[in-house]
Design an enzyme around this catalytic site. Sequence first.
Site, PDB file in Angstrom:
ATOM      1  N   ASP A  37      33.457  34.171  17.882  1.00 39.36           N
ATOM      2  CA  ASP A  37      34.533  34.306  18.845  1.00 39.36           C
ATOM      3  C   ASP A  37      35.323  35.579  18.542  1.00 39.36           C
ATOM      4  O   ASP A  37      35.321  36.050  17.408  1.00 39.36           O
ATOM      5  CB  ASP A  37      35.467  33.092  18.776  1.00 39.36           C
ATOM      6  CG  ASP A  37      36.236  32.870  20.060  1.00 39.36           C
ATOM      7  OD1 ASP A  37      35.807  32.052  20.886  1.00 39.36           O
ATOM      8  OD2 ASP A  37      37.280  33.536  20.253  1.00 39.36           O
ATOM      9  N   ASP A  53      32.526  40.467  18.966  1.00 45.61           N
ATOM     10  CA  ASP A  53      32.790  40.926  20.322  1.00 45.61           C
ATOM     11  C   ASP A  53      31.442  41.046  21.012  1.00 45.61           C
ATOM     12  O   ASP A  53      30.624  41.896  20.653  1.00 45.61           O
ATOM     13  CB  ASP A  53      33.496  42.283  20.267  1.00 45.61           C
ATOM     14  CG  ASP A  53      33.781  42.865  21.648  1.00 45.61           C
ATOM     15  OD1 ASP A  53      33.314  42.289  22.654  1.00 45.61           O
ATOM     16  OD2 ASP A  53      34.450  43.911  21.714  1.00 45.61           O
ATOM     17  N   VAL A  54      31.183  40.192  22.004  1.00 46.82           N
ATOM     18  CA  VAL A  54      29.847  40.152  22.610  1.00 46.82           C
ATOM     19  C   VAL A  54      29.526  41.408  23.414  1.00 46.82           C
ATOM     20  O   VAL A  54      28.379  41.599  23.822  1.00 46.82           O
ATOM     21  CB  VAL A  54      29.630  38.894  23.481  1.00 46.82           C
ATOM     22  CG1 VAL A  54      29.695  37.630  22.642  1.00 46.82           C
ATOM     23  CG2 VAL A  54      30.610  38.846  24.647  1.00 46.82           C
ATOM     24  N   ASN A  80      27.722  30.735  25.114  1.00 45.16           N
ATOM     25  CA  ASN A  80      28.823  30.223  25.927  1.00 45.16           C
ATOM     26  C   ASN A  80      29.903  31.244  26.234  1.00 45.16           C
ATOM     27  O   ASN A  80      30.648  31.077  27.198  1.00 45.16           O
ATOM     28  CB  ASN A  80      29.447  29.015  25.211  1.00 45.16           C
ATOM     29  CG  ASN A  80      30.702  28.522  25.894  1.00 45.16           C
ATOM     30  OD1 ASN A  80      30.647  27.891  26.946  1.00 45.16           O
ATOM     31  ND2 ASN A  80      31.863  28.830  25.303  1.00 45.16           N
ATOM     32  N   TYR A 145      32.198  36.969  39.771  1.00 46.76           N
ATOM     33  CA  TYR A 145      31.847  35.894  38.836  1.00 46.76           C
ATOM     34  C   TYR A 145      30.520  35.255  39.232  1.00 46.76           C
ATOM     35  O   TYR A 145      29.640  35.031  38.385  1.00 46.76           O
ATOM     36  CB  TYR A 145      32.967  34.855  38.819  1.00 46.76           C
ATOM     37  CG  TYR A 145      32.738  33.716  37.865  1.00 46.76           C
ATOM     38  CD1 TYR A 145      32.851  33.899  36.492  1.00 46.76           C
ATOM     39  CD2 TYR A 145      32.417  32.446  38.337  1.00 46.76           C
ATOM     40  CE1 TYR A 145      32.644  32.850  35.612  1.00 46.76           C
ATOM     41  CE2 TYR A 145      32.218  31.392  37.470  1.00 46.76           C
ATOM     42  CZ  TYR A 145      32.330  31.594  36.104  1.00 46.76           C
ATOM     43  OH  TYR A 145      32.118  30.543  35.234  1.00 46.76           O
ATOM     44  N   LYS A 149      26.878  34.882  37.148  1.00 46.42           N
ATOM     45  CA  LYS A 149      26.282  33.586  36.828  1.00 46.42           C
ATOM     46  C   LYS A 149      24.929  33.413  37.507  1.00 46.42           C
ATOM     47  O   LYS A 149      24.034  32.739  36.983  1.00 46.42           O
ATOM     48  CB  LYS A 149      27.244  32.451  37.199  1.00 46.42           C
ATOM     49  CG  LYS A 149      28.489  32.416  36.322  1.00 46.42           C
ATOM     50  CD  LYS A 149      28.140  32.315  34.840  1.00 46.42           C
ATOM     51  CE  LYS A 149      29.369  32.218  33.965  1.00 46.42           C
ATOM     52  NZ  LYS A 149      29.038  32.063  32.522  1.00 46.42           N
ATOM     53  N   THR A 180      39.893  23.705  31.518  1.00 41.94           N
ATOM     54  CA  THR A 180      39.917  24.507  30.296  1.00 41.94           C
ATOM     55  C   THR A 180      41.165  25.391  30.288  1.00 41.94           C
ATOM     56  O   THR A 180      41.850  25.528  31.305  1.00 41.94           O
ATOM     57  CB  THR A 180      38.679  25.421  30.219  1.00 41.94           C
ATOM     58  OG1 THR A 180      38.718  26.325  31.338  1.00 41.94           O
ATOM     59  CG2 THR A 180      37.393  24.609  30.241  1.00 41.94           C
TER      60      THR A 180
END
Length: 251
Positions: A37, A53-54, A80, A145, A149, A180
């Site tokens: 994370d 950091d992705v 995720n 978004y 996806k 969330t």
Amino acid sequence: MSDFDGLRALVTGGASGIGRATAELLAERGARVAVLDLDPSSVEKPLTGHRADVTDDTSVREAVAAAATDLGGLDVLVNNAGIGARGTVEDNDDEEWRHVFDVNVLGMVRAARAALPHLRASAHAAIVNTCSVAATAGLPQRALYSATKGAVCSLTLAMAADHVREGIRVNCVNPGTVDTPWVARLLDAAPDPAAERAALRARQPTGRLVTAAEVAAAIAYLASPLSGATTGTALAVDGGIQGLRPRPEGR
């Protein structure tokens, strides 16, 4: 259940929300779990946290290597980490499109690429990508978004085909609107948060938001050795948005 006894799992974006619920559930069911994370400071035992950091390939490779060393290998990757975006195709500039794709799509590519050498050594290798109902249903104000996806859904199928003969299963979950912290921030920013929450609830035939625990349970199913014949599947956890067309109340 103890179907994850002896298995090692890595969850990206695992410090909060769906990722945190998944990491904790896998640990409860016997896995040793590491979390990647941007801010893993809230991660507590039995989980272990690693900063990553992705959007940075070096960061991801170093964190995955460190996690695999700590765990003694890797059997499960839960891809995720992701961010949201609002608006039509007109509402976000090129920079924002590149940024959201960098996190939501290339972030999964980077994590999978770093994890695959470790997963190939596992007898129960599985990757689960967090996708969205936005990949399969047209939702308003979600153009960017939804595009990311949709890419994740297609990526999942391609990865499943590429790695099935290596014994690595690849699936994704397609949540609806989940209660969330990210959704809470969206609601807080709305002109009428109560009305917006009511609209999101009404959009799902069940009449309520999906919980992070429900999505985590679906991820655990797909990651478990008990679902060893399941690969290339998108599992909807969306309160019925995708498939149901209920009549209006009273009719």
